[in-house]
Design a protein around this motif. Sequence first.
Motif, short mmCIF file in Angstrom:
data_model
loop_
_atom_site.label_atom_id
_atom_site.label_comp_id
_atom_site.label_asym_id
_atom_site.label_seq_id
_atom_site.Cartn_x
_atom_site.Cartn_y
_atom_site.Cartn_z
N PHE A 1 0.82 -1.21 0.00
CA PHE A 1 0.00 0.00 0.00
C PHE A 1 0.86 1.26 0.00
O PHE A 1 1.90 1.31 0.66
N ASP A 2 0.38 2.25 -0.76
CA ASP A 2 1.09 3.52 -0.87
C ASP A 2 0.15 4.65 -0.49
O ASP A 2 -1.07 4.50 -0.54
N ARG A 3 0.75 5.77 -0.13
CA ARG A 3 -0.07 6.96 0.14
C ARG A 3 -0.08 7.87 -1.07
O ARG A 3 0.98 8.19 -1.61
N LYS A 4 -1.27 8.27 -1.47
CA LYS A 4 -1.44 9.21 -2.56
C LYS A 4 -1.86 10.52 -1.90
O LYS A 4 -2.96 10.62 -1.34
N ASN A 5 -1.00 11.49 -1.94
CA ASN A 5 -1.21 12.70 -1.14
C ASN A 5 -1.95 13.81 -1.89
O ASN A 5 -1.53 14.22 -2.97
N TYR A 6 -3.05 14.26 -1.33
CA TYR A 6 -3.71 15.48 -1.83
C TYR A 6 -4.66 15.98 -0.77
O TYR A 6 -5.06 15.24 0.14
N PHE A 7 -4.98 17.25 -0.87
CA PHE A 7 -5.85 17.85 0.13
C PHE A 7 -7.23 18.09 -0.44
O PHE A 7 -7.39 18.71 -1.50
N TYR A 8 -8.21 17.60 0.25
CA TYR A 8 -9.59 17.84 -0.14
C TYR A 8 -10.41 17.63 1.14
O TYR A 8 -10.08 16.77 1.95
N PRO A 9 -11.48 18.41 1.32
CA PRO A 9 -12.20 18.33 2.60
C PRO A 9 -12.79 16.94 2.91
O PRO A 9 -12.95 16.60 4.08
N ASP A 10 -13.08 16.16 1.85
CA ASP A 10 -13.68 14.85 2.14
C ASP A 10 -12.63 13.75 2.33
O ASP A 10 -12.95 12.58 2.37
N LEU A 11 -11.36 14.16 2.46
CA LEU A 11 -10.28 13.19 2.68
C LEU A 11 -9.49 13.62 3.91
O LEU A 11 -8.45 14.26 3.81
N PRO A 12 -9.99 13.28 5.10
CA PRO A 12 -9.39 13.84 6.32
C PRO A 12 -7.92 13.45 6.52
O PRO A 12 -7.18 14.21 7.13
N GLN A 13 -7.50 12.31 6.01
CA GLN A 13 -6.10 11.92 6.21
C GLN A 13 -5.13 12.82 5.47
O GLN A 13 -3.97 12.95 5.85
N GLY A 14 -5.62 13.45 4.39
CA GLY A 14 -4.71 14.21 3.55
C GLY A 14 -4.02 13.31 2.54
O GLY A 14 -3.17 13.74 1.76
N TYR A 15 -4.36 12.02 2.57
CA TYR A 15 -3.85 11.08 1.57
C TYR A 15 -4.83 9.93 1.46
O TYR A 15 -5.60 9.66 2.39
N GLN A 16 -4.81 9.29 0.30
CA GLN A 16 -5.62 8.10 0.09
C GLN A 16 -4.68 6.91 0.13
O GLN A 16 -3.63 6.94 -0.50
N ILE A 17 -5.03 5.87 0.88
CA ILE A 17 -4.21 4.66 0.85
C ILE A 17 -4.63 3.86 -0.38
O ILE A 17 -5.80 3.51 -0.55
N SER A 18 -3.64 3.60 -1.26
CA SER A 18 -3.90 2.95 -2.53
C SER A 18 -2.74 1.99 -2.81
O SER A 18 -1.91 1.77 -1.93
N GLN A 19 -2.71 1.41 -3.99
CA GLN A 19 -1.61 0.50 -4.34
C GLN A 19 -1.03 0.91 -5.68
O GLN A 19 -1.46 0.42 -6.71
N LEU A 20 -0.06 1.81 -5.68
CA LEU A 20 0.51 2.26 -6.95
C LEU A 20 1.57 1.31 -7.47
O LEU A 20 1.52 0.86 -8.60
N TYR A 21 2.52 0.98 -6.63
CA TYR A 21 3.70 0.26 -7.11
C TYR A 21 3.50 -1.25 -7.17
O TYR A 21 4.06 -1.92 -8.03
N HIS A 22 2.74 -1.79 -6.24
CA HIS A 22 2.55 -3.24 -6.21
C HIS A 22 1.07 -3.57 -6.03
O HIS A 22 0.62 -3.84 -4.92
N PRO A 23 0.29 -3.54 -7.14
CA PRO A 23 -1.13 -3.84 -7.03
C PRO A 23 -1.35 -5.33 -6.75
O PRO A 23 -0.49 -6.15 -7.07
N ILE A 24 -2.49 -5.65 -6.16
CA ILE A 24 -2.76 -7.05 -5.80
C ILE A 24 -3.08 -7.91 -7.03
O ILE A 24 -2.86 -9.11 -7.02
N VAL A 25 -3.61 -7.26 -8.09
CA VAL A 25 -3.94 -8.02 -9.29
C VAL A 25 -3.22 -7.40 -10.49
O VAL A 25 -3.22 -6.17 -10.66
N GLY A 26 -2.62 -8.25 -11.31
CA GLY A 26 -1.92 -7.78 -12.51
C GLY A 26 -2.78 -7.94 -13.76
O GLY A 26 -4.00 -7.81 -13.72
N GLU A 27 -2.14 -8.28 -14.87
CA GLU A 27 -2.81 -8.25 -16.16
C GLU A 27 -3.84 -9.37 -16.37
O GLU A 27 -3.61 -10.52 -16.02
N GLY A 28 -4.97 -8.95 -16.93
CA GLY A 28 -6.04 -9.89 -17.25
C GLY A 28 -6.74 -9.43 -18.51
O GLY A 28 -6.21 -8.59 -19.24
#
Lengths: 95, 504
Positions: free
Chosen positions: B95-122
């Motif tokens: 999991f990676d942090r995607k950083n941005y500021f928006y009022p509906d995102l209290p953490q200031g980042y979204q936890i996502s998977q940029l570098y190592h996603p759980i599913v690859g090509e299909g």
Amino acid sequence: MSIDLETARKVANLARIKVDEDRLPAMAESFNTILGFIEELNEVDIEGVEPMVSVMPMRLKRRKDVVTDGGYPEKIMANAPDAREGFFAVPKVVE
Amino acid sequence: MLDAPTTKTPAPKVISGAREDWELVIGMEVHAQVASNAKLFSGASTKFGAEPNSNVAFVDAAMPGMLPVINEFCVEQAVRTGLGMKAKINLFSAFDRKNYFYPDLPQGYQISQLYHPIVGEGEVTVDLAPGVARIVRVERIHLEQDAGKSIHDMDPNMSFVDLNRTGVALMEIVSRPDIRSPEEAAAFMAKIRQILRYLGTCDGNMQEGSMRADVNISVCRPGDYERFREADDFKHLGTRCEIKNMNSMRFIQAAIDVEARRQIAILEDGGEITQETRLYDPDKNETRSMRSKEEAHDYRYFPCPDLLPLVIEQGWVDDIAATLPELPDEKKARFINDFGLSEYDAGVLTADKTSAAYFEQVADGRDGKLAANWVINELFGRLKKEDQTITTSPVSPDQLGGIITLISKGDISGKIAKDLFEIVWNEGGDPAEIVEVRGMKQVTDTGAIEAAVDAVIAANPAQVEKAKANPKLVGFFVGQVMKATGGKANPKAVNEIVSAKLGL
């Protein structure tokens, strides 16, 4: 990598931290010192070494899909500078 | 072994500009909400429509010191979805942090998977018409948190924020730029929804926001796309713009069309496309730049220090694979092969799992084609007219099956069957019993039919002469006999007897 004034200004803006123009050069210099220190680590040969993600050999802790939390909007809203009708009220953000 | 249906690849949509022809190139990012009870990293409920900010845990509100703990069920659903799209499952993801500021995102980042996603090509096969399908490659599927909801129309000066959706698990399904027309984009979305619903990993409810799509659009000259595919080099394609947050098939199509035309007009005018995020305004039917998003595009991703990498075992993946249901493509192929259905009918019947199961129960031990006709034409038609769905159908599969058995046995004609269907729909009951009690049984007794034919011939001497000259007029007698017997005579028998008596 070296941080110039423009980059320092941009980073401050992205982090939403207000930095006065006259303090930017010092901030850029601090960044450069930190990065310089980190760059020293590049001298270490890590060819074939697995990245260490945790000091302890642990597995990512998991939870079951059960609702165990929430249901306390008054606590969530307790620190809100402005709350109306159960919502956080913020200056208008609209595209 | 099922025969793989032979399919043609559709031609891309070509838009003629003022000077030349242009083709569309579209990639989509579909955000599908995982059908879980609790959120991705907290124990708060995901239930839709709760009081504002009531389904929020301290983790979701980003209170200091709160730590995320992953919901194992959500991981399982992502794996399941990947398997359903014949994709590579990555036993190691992070999991990676995607950083941005928006009022509906209290953490200031979204936890996502940029570098190592759980599913690859299909890949996903998008059916467009019988015999025509587009294979759309899936680049990756990753898990991430949803943001909250901002409401802008409750106050003239303020936006209201509800964090109930904050932290709900999303699967982001990213396609390669393999979609070539607005219709294909909508069909891709529909196919993803169908697969997710079969798998049960997402409810696919677009009105409630369970599925949304970001659509990437660029235009190129004919031939460029083929060069791109051959070299796998984006330099052959145009600059793309991303239209955010589309939650209607109709708007997706309209937005793609209007955006492509905007880009073509700029290019033919000698201008350049700026890569940017845009919003579609359905009222004005136009897209416009989301300027605020531009600066924020620098998300400064970095690995989330609160979460260890997600390591799963192949055995667990195999266990999940063993529980996969029969998927739409397989089911459709089986319906075509086993029941002799047309591709179109098989497609209609497998559109959703419930309809497919209903049909199978009706067709069980009966004529598959006849069953398909009755389910599609009579039942679906009637359900639609009455604004009902297959789950609320007043006619059960056993009842409809009973009607079909009576037709196949020759007990009732197709016409009487429709009357019988009507009775079962309105009053319920066992079709065979109704036929018996109400005397709806087809008359196959040739004596009785002969008597009726004789009576009709005797009453219509003029028509007899005409029919002898023109055998096509035999239909008149058949009709009269059917009428005289209240539709209960076996039409085939009537036909034969009439022909014989008239000496045709």
